[in-house]
Design a protein around this motif. Structure first.
Motif, PDB file in Angstrom:
ATOM      1  N   ARG A 147       0.892  -1.167   0.000  1.00 51.51           N
ATOM      2  CA  ARG A 147       0.000   0.000   0.000  1.00 51.51           C
ATOM      3  C   ARG A 147       0.921   1.205   0.000  1.00 51.51           C
ATOM      4  O   ARG A 147       1.388   1.634   1.055  1.00 51.51           O
ATOM      5  CB  ARG A 147      -0.896   0.024   1.234  1.00 51.51           C
ATOM      6  CG  ARG A 147      -1.993  -1.004   1.190  1.00 51.51           C
ATOM      7  CD  ARG A 147      -2.988  -0.794   2.302  1.00 51.51           C
ATOM      8  NE  ARG A 147      -3.761  -2.024   2.477  1.00 51.51           N
ATOM      9  CZ  ARG A 147      -4.117  -2.508   3.644  1.00 51.51           C
ATOM     10  NH1 ARG A 147      -3.799  -1.890   4.764  1.00 51.51           N
ATOM     11  NH2 ARG A 147      -4.812  -3.630   3.711  1.00 51.51           N
ATOM     12  N   GLY A 148       1.214   1.685  -1.212  1.00 55.02           N
ATOM     13  CA  GLY A 148       2.222   2.734  -1.327  1.00 55.02           C
ATOM     14  C   GLY A 148       3.574   2.139  -0.955  1.00 55.02           C
ATOM     15  O   GLY A 148       4.000   1.141  -1.525  1.00 55.02           O
ATOM     16  N   GLN A 149       4.231   2.721   0.036  1.00 56.14           N
ATOM     17  CA  GLN A 149       5.531   2.223   0.498  1.00 56.14           C
ATOM     18  C   GLN A 149       5.389   1.182   1.612  1.00 56.14           C
ATOM     19  O   GLN A 149       6.353   0.538   1.989  1.00 56.14           O
ATOM     20  CB  GLN A 149       6.383   3.389   1.008  1.00 56.14           C
ATOM     21  CG  GLN A 149       6.807   4.352  -0.077  1.00 56.14           C
ATOM     22  CD  GLN A 149       7.756   3.697  -1.071  1.00 56.14           C
ATOM     23  OE1 GLN A 149       8.617   2.907  -0.702  1.00 56.14           O
ATOM     24  NE2 GLN A 149       7.570   4.008  -2.346  1.00 56.14           N
ATOM     25  N   GLU A 150       4.179   1.040   2.134  1.00 55.99           N
ATOM     26  CA  GLU A 150       3.955   0.145   3.275  1.00 55.99           C
ATOM     27  C   GLU A 150       3.770  -1.301   2.825  1.00 55.99           C
ATOM     28  O   GLU A 150       3.044  -1.590   1.888  1.00 55.99           O
ATOM     29  CB  GLU A 150       2.713   0.613   4.044  1.00 55.99           C
ATOM     30  CG  GLU A 150       2.472  -0.142   5.323  1.00 55.99           C
ATOM     31  CD  GLU A 150       1.216   0.352   6.056  1.00 55.99           C
ATOM     32  OE1 GLU A 150       1.039  -0.066   7.201  1.00 55.99           O
ATOM     33  OE2 GLU A 150       0.430   1.110   5.462  1.00 55.99           O
ATOM     34  N   ARG A 151       4.429  -2.205   3.548  1.00 60.54           N
ATOM     35  CA  ARG A 151       4.266  -3.645   3.312  1.00 60.54           C
ATOM     36  C   ARG A 151       3.168  -4.151   4.246  1.00 60.54           C
ATOM     37  O   ARG A 151       3.188  -3.872   5.436  1.00 60.54           O
ATOM     38  CB  ARG A 151       5.559  -4.386   3.626  1.00 60.54           C
ATOM     39  CG  ARG A 151       6.711  -4.095   2.715  1.00 60.54           C
ATOM     40  CD  ARG A 151       7.970  -4.723   3.310  1.00 60.54           C
ATOM     41  NE  ARG A 151       9.080  -4.739   2.396  1.00 60.54           N
ATOM     42  CZ  ARG A 151       9.975  -3.746   2.286  1.00 60.54           C
ATOM     43  NH1 ARG A 151       9.868  -2.667   3.034  1.00 60.54           N
ATOM     44  NH2 ARG A 151      10.972  -3.850   1.431  1.00 60.54           N
ATOM     45  N   ILE A 152       2.264  -4.940   3.690  1.00 60.91           N
ATOM     46  CA  ILE A 152       1.196  -5.537   4.481  1.00 60.91           C
ATOM     47  C   ILE A 152       1.350  -7.056   4.383  1.00 60.91           C
ATOM     48  O   ILE A 152       1.190  -7.648   3.316  1.00 60.91           O
ATOM     49  CB  ILE A 152      -0.209  -5.123   3.963  1.00 60.91           C
ATOM     50  CG1 ILE A 152      -0.326  -3.607   3.864  1.00 60.91           C
ATOM     51  CG2 ILE A 152      -1.294  -5.730   4.845  1.00 60.91           C
ATOM     52  CD1 ILE A 152      -0.189  -2.874   5.180  1.00 60.91           C
ATOM     53  N   TYR A 153       1.675  -7.675   5.509  1.00 61.25           N
ATOM     54  CA  TYR A 153       1.918  -9.112   5.545  1.00 61.25           C
ATOM     55  C   TYR A 153       0.655  -9.852   5.982  1.00 61.25           C
ATOM     56  O   TYR A 153      -0.044  -9.424   6.892  1.00 61.25           O
ATOM     57  CB  TYR A 153       3.071  -9.439   6.499  1.00 61.25           C
ATOM     58  CG  TYR A 153       4.381  -8.887   6.016  1.00 61.25           C
ATOM     59  CD1 TYR A 153       5.220  -9.644   5.209  1.00 61.25           C
ATOM     60  CD2 TYR A 153       4.773  -7.598   6.346  1.00 61.25           C
ATOM     61  CE1 TYR A 153       6.418  -9.133   4.747  1.00 61.25           C
ATOM     62  CE2 TYR A 153       5.975  -7.076   5.892  1.00 61.25           C
ATOM     63  CZ  TYR A 153       6.791  -7.849   5.088  1.00 61.25           C
ATOM     64  OH  TYR A 153       7.971  -7.327   4.625  1.00 61.25           O
ATOM     65  N   SER A 154       0.405 -10.992   5.345  1.00 61.83           N
ATOM     66  CA  SER A 154      -0.769 -11.811   5.646  1.00 61.83           C
ATOM     67  C   SER A 154      -0.420 -12.863   6.697  1.00 61.83           C
ATOM     68  O   SER A 154       0.746 -13.045   7.057  1.00 61.83           O
ATOM     69  CB  SER A 154      -1.229 -12.518   4.368  1.00 61.83           C
ATOM     70  OG  SER A 154      -0.237 -13.461   3.966  1.00 61.83           O
TER      71      SER A 154
END
Length: 130
Positions: A35-42
């Motif tokens: 999300r943009g520069q943010e990493r979103i881990y599942s």
């Protein structure tokens, strides 16, 4: 909605650095959303990371960890992954047993070399003293 984690959440929870997590991502072992520069881990990324860390502790290579991660399939009960893991554990145990034997042999050879050096040194000292 499924549970997600930031890189700092995972690092804190698993007691590793964010740099380590980024390294595993660069190696293709983790695939977070962006999300943009943010990493979103599942949750799957978290399970993969736990598997990597466990594999690392017991001496698996990153390639072996990758293979196990690719077999992850919670819908099937992970039978294939678990069987593969058991095979790798057996193989690793055999390697360690061989290493133990090699170490014991090396220790015996060191003992022999040390004894010979000590005897030779004692003989040299006694000859100089005569």
């Amino acid at each position: 909605m499924s549970t997600t984690y930031s890189i700092s959440d995972l690092a804190r929870e698993l007691d590793i650095t964010t740099r380590a997590i980024r390294f595993y991502e660069e190696q293709g072992l983790l695939a977070p959303e962006r999300r943009g520069q943010e990493r979103i881990y599942s949750a799957r990324d978290k399970v993969s990371l736990k598997l990597i860390l466990r594999g690392k502790r017991i001496g698996f290579s990153l390639a072996e960890c990758r293979e196990l991660i690719e077999l992850y399939d919670p819908t099937s009960g992970n039978h294939i992954q678990l069987n593969s893991m058991l095979a790798k554990i057996t193989e690793r145990r055999e390697q360690l047993e061989q290493q133990l034997l090699d170490i014991e042999q090396m220790k015996l050879e060191l003992d022999t070399a040390e004894e010979r050096c000590t005897q030779a040194l004692a003989q040299t000292i006694s000859q100089v003293g005569q």
